[in-house]
Design a protein around this motif. Sequence first.
Motif, PDB file in Angstrom:
ATOM      1  N   PRO A  66      16.085  55.727   1.357  1.00  0.00           N
ATOM      2  CA  PRO A  66      15.025  56.528   2.369  1.00  0.00           C
ATOM      3  C   PRO A  66      13.949  57.054   2.205  1.00  0.00           C
ATOM      4  CG  PRO A  66      17.858  56.594   0.615  1.00  0.00           C
ATOM      5  CD  PRO A  66      17.170  55.618   0.272  1.00  0.00           C
ATOM      6  N   TRP A  67      13.913  56.807   0.890  1.00  0.00           N
ATOM      7  CA  TRP A  67      11.871  58.228   0.889  1.00  0.00           C
ATOM      8  C   TRP A  67      11.368  56.246   0.678  1.00  0.00           C
ATOM      9  CZ3 TRP A  67      15.930  58.631  -3.179  1.00  0.00           C
ATOM     10  CH2 TRP A  67      16.756  59.758  -2.092  1.00  0.00           C
ATOM     11  N   CYS A  68      11.732  55.129   1.088  1.00  0.00           N
ATOM     12  CA  CYS A  68      10.124  54.593   1.523  1.00  0.00           C
ATOM     13  C   CYS A  68       9.752  54.931   2.107  1.00  0.00           C
ATOM     14  CB  CYS A  68      10.908  53.125   1.486  1.00  0.00           C
ATOM     15  SG  CYS A  68       9.577  51.281   1.299  1.00  0.00           S
ATOM     16  N   PRO A  69       7.803  54.520   2.003  1.00  0.00           N
ATOM     17  CA  PRO A  69       6.758  54.605   2.425  1.00  0.00           C
ATOM     18  C   PRO A  69       6.871  53.960   3.877  1.00  0.00           C
ATOM     19  CG  PRO A  69       5.663  54.687   0.755  1.00  0.00           C
ATOM     20  CD  PRO A  69       7.351  54.658   0.701  1.00  0.00           C
ATOM     21  N   ASP A  70       6.851  52.728   3.246  1.00  0.00           N
ATOM     22  CA  ASP A  70       6.576  50.941   3.980  1.00  0.00           C
ATOM     23  C   ASP A  70       7.802  50.147   4.521  1.00  0.00           C
ATOM     24  OD1 ASP A  70       5.274  49.156   4.736  1.00  0.00           O
ATOM     25  OD2 ASP A  70       4.845  48.833   2.817  1.00  0.00           O
ATOM     26  N   HIS A  71       8.675  50.544   5.205  1.00  0.00           N
ATOM     27  CA  HIS A  71      10.011  50.001   4.998  1.00  0.00           C
ATOM     28  C   HIS A  71      10.148  48.607   5.390  1.00  0.00           C
ATOM     29  CE1 HIS A  71      13.359  52.931   5.553  1.00  0.00           C
ATOM     30  NE2 HIS A  71      12.197  53.501   5.275  1.00  0.00           N
ATOM     31  N   CYS A  72      10.189  47.590   4.394  1.00  0.00           N
ATOM     32  CA  CYS A  72      10.129  46.234   3.789  1.00  0.00           C
ATOM     33  C   CYS A  72      10.434  45.447   5.831  1.00  0.00           C
ATOM     34  CB  CYS A  72      10.994  45.820   2.702  1.00  0.00           C
ATOM     35  SG  CYS A  72      12.205  45.602   2.781  1.00  0.00           S
ATOM     36  N   CYS A  73      11.879  46.376   6.498  1.00  0.00           N
ATOM     37  CA  CYS A  73      12.540  45.340   7.200  1.00  0.00           C
ATOM     38  C   CYS A  73      11.586  45.756   8.227  1.00  0.00           C
ATOM     39  CB  CYS A  73      13.802  46.276   8.064  1.00  0.00           C
ATOM     40  SG  CYS A  73      15.197  45.768   6.669  1.00  0.00           S
ATOM     41  N   LEU A  74      10.704  46.839   8.493  1.00  0.00           N
ATOM     42  CA  LEU A  74       9.527  46.973   9.787  1.00  0.00           C
ATOM     43  C   LEU A  74       8.851  45.716   9.823  1.00  0.00           C
ATOM     44  CD1 LEU A  74       9.167  50.168  10.141  1.00  0.00           C
ATOM     45  CD2 LEU A  74      10.388  48.671  11.575  1.00  0.00           C
ATOM     46  N   THR A  75       8.589  44.852   8.718  1.00  0.00           N
ATOM     47  CA  THR A  75       7.613  43.742   8.788  1.00  0.00           C
ATOM     48  C   THR A  75       7.732  42.149   8.116  1.00  0.00           C
ATOM     49  OG1 THR A  75       6.676  44.843   6.193  1.00  0.00           O
ATOM     50  CG2 THR A  75       5.016  45.700   8.192  1.00  0.00           C
ATOM     51  N   ALA A  76       9.345  42.256   8.254  1.00  0.00           N
ATOM     52  CA  ALA A  76       9.775  41.510   7.716  1.00  0.00           C
ATOM     53  C   ALA A  76       9.682  40.013   8.954  1.00  0.00           C
ATOM     54  CB  ALA A  76      10.746  41.785   7.012  1.00  0.00           C
ATOM     55  N   LYS A  77       9.346  38.546   8.111  1.00  0.00           N
ATOM     56  CA  LYS A  77       9.360  37.709   9.902  1.00  0.00           C
ATOM     57  C   LYS A  77      11.101  36.900   8.547  1.00  0.00           C
ATOM     58  CE  LYS A  77       6.846  40.011  11.823  1.00  0.00           C
ATOM     59  NZ  LYS A  77       6.400  41.064  12.434  1.00  0.00           N
ATOM     60  N   GLN A  99      19.311  35.942  16.954  1.00  0.00           N
ATOM     61  CA  GLN A  99      19.090  36.305  16.115  1.00  0.00           C
ATOM     62  C   GLN A  99      17.639  37.315  15.585  1.00  0.00           C
ATOM     63  OE1 GLN A  99      17.868  34.906  13.174  1.00  0.00           O
ATOM     64  NE2 GLN A  99      17.740  32.847  13.604  1.00  0.00           N
ATOM     65  N   LEU A 100      17.751  37.318  14.578  1.00  0.00           N
ATOM     66  CA  LEU A 100      16.959  38.823  14.241  1.00  0.00           C
ATOM     67  C   LEU A 100      15.909  38.644  15.346  1.00  0.00           C
ATOM     68  CD1 LEU A 100      18.495  38.025  11.472  1.00  0.00           C
ATOM     69  CD2 LEU A 100      16.696  39.146  10.136  1.00  0.00           C
ATOM     70  N   GLU A 106       7.596  40.760  17.394  1.00  0.00           N
ATOM     71  CA  GLU A 106       8.475  41.064  16.790  1.00  0.00           C
ATOM     72  C   GLU A 106       9.137  42.116  16.146  1.00  0.00           C
ATOM     73  OE1 GLU A 106      11.808  39.654  19.948  1.00  0.00           O
ATOM     74  OE2 GLU A 106      12.249  40.161  18.709  1.00  0.00           O
ATOM     75  N   THR A 107       9.631  42.883  15.885  1.00  0.00           N
ATOM     76  CA  THR A 107      10.591  43.508  14.604  1.00  0.00           C
ATOM     77  C   THR A 107      11.927  43.474  14.680  1.00  0.00           C
ATOM     78  OG1 THR A 107       9.118  45.267  14.574  1.00  0.00           O
ATOM     79  CG2 THR A 107      11.234  46.063  13.541  1.00  0.00           C
ATOM     80  N   CYS A 108      12.493  42.843  13.526  1.00  0.00           N
ATOM     81  CA  CYS A 108      14.195  42.831  13.656  1.00  0.00           C
ATOM     82  C   CYS A 108      15.036  43.143  14.015  1.00  0.00           C
ATOM     83  CB  CYS A 108      14.629  43.115  11.824  1.00  0.00           C
ATOM     84  SG  CYS A 108      16.133  42.391  12.302  1.00  0.00           S
ATOM     85  N   GLY A 109      15.580  42.681  14.680  1.00  0.00           N
ATOM     86  CA  GLY A 109      16.462  44.197  15.976  1.00  0.00           C
ATOM     87  C   GLY A 109      17.484  44.378  15.782  1.00  0.00           C
ATOM     88  N   TYR A 110      17.912  44.107  14.258  1.00  0.00           N
ATOM     89  CA  TYR A 110      19.026  45.632  13.628  1.00  0.00           C
ATOM     90  C   TYR A 110      18.454  46.085  13.098  1.00  0.00           C
ATOM     91  CZ  TYR A 110      21.258  41.586  15.377  1.00  0.00           C
ATOM     92  OH  TYR A 110      21.767  40.093  16.701  1.00  0.00           O
ATOM     93  N   TRP A 111      16.630  46.911  12.852  1.00  0.00           N
ATOM     94  CA  TRP A 111      16.496  47.458  12.415  1.00  0.00           C
ATOM     95  C   TRP A 111      16.794  48.998  12.621  1.00  0.00           C
ATOM     96  CZ3 TRP A 111      13.074  51.975  12.444  1.00  0.00           C
ATOM     97  CH2 TRP A 111      12.876  52.276  11.139  1.00  0.00           C
ATOM     98  N   SER A 112      17.373  50.058  12.038  1.00  0.00           N
ATOM     99  CA  SER A 112      17.260  51.540  12.587  1.00  0.00           C
ATOM    100  C   SER A 112      16.971  52.639  11.743  1.00  0.00           C
ATOM    101  CB  SER A 112      18.654  52.032  13.676  1.00  0.00           C
ATOM    102  OG  SER A 112      19.109  52.137  11.811  1.00  0.00           O
TER     103      SER A 112
END
Length: 173
Positions: A66-77, A99-100, A106-112
Amino acid sequence: MGNHFCKTKPLWGDTATWKTVNRNFGDLIRLHRPKMDRAVALARDVQIRLESIFSLLDDLCVVTCPWCPDHCCLTAKVWMDFKDLLFLHLNGHQIPPAQLLSNLKETCGYWSPNGCMLPRIVRPWVCTWYLCPTQKANLRQKPKSAQDNFNRVLQAIKAGRKEMESEFIRIVS
Ligand code: SF4
Ligand code: SF4
């Protein structure tokens, strides 16, 4: 989840291919169902082991993400692979609609903003085993027995997934 970069294109990235691949998995499992018991049992074992580490993963996430400044899911391939889809089909889970990612831009389609929209059990394996440096540091604060158990379960899941895949390929080929 993971800051895990791959250079190739996502597997089954377009919707038509995703649908075809999933239909093929379903058809193959139905066709060979009488010989599929061991593969199903292996997939169930993997599921039980996965479920046994979810509370630890939730604990790690709740004090870090919740406090992460750099969400890994936003850059994960990352994306679902053969074993991930096989696991979902053999356990009778609902298959995600796509598929993700369909391409590497793209960014993973399941990130919110509230986190991953997929239930943990449905996420690709890479999204489960990856711990970012902050989470790893947090895990090191836990009792040694908990850390050892976690590492043992990860290894057992990895081995179980391979065995499940080999068994499935043996049956259908
Ligand atoms: S805390 Fe770690 S696992 Fe959580 S979103 Fe940030 S980088 Fe990812
Ligand atoms: S599936 Fe979920 S955990 Fe995995 S990259 Fe996408 S948002 Fe993150």
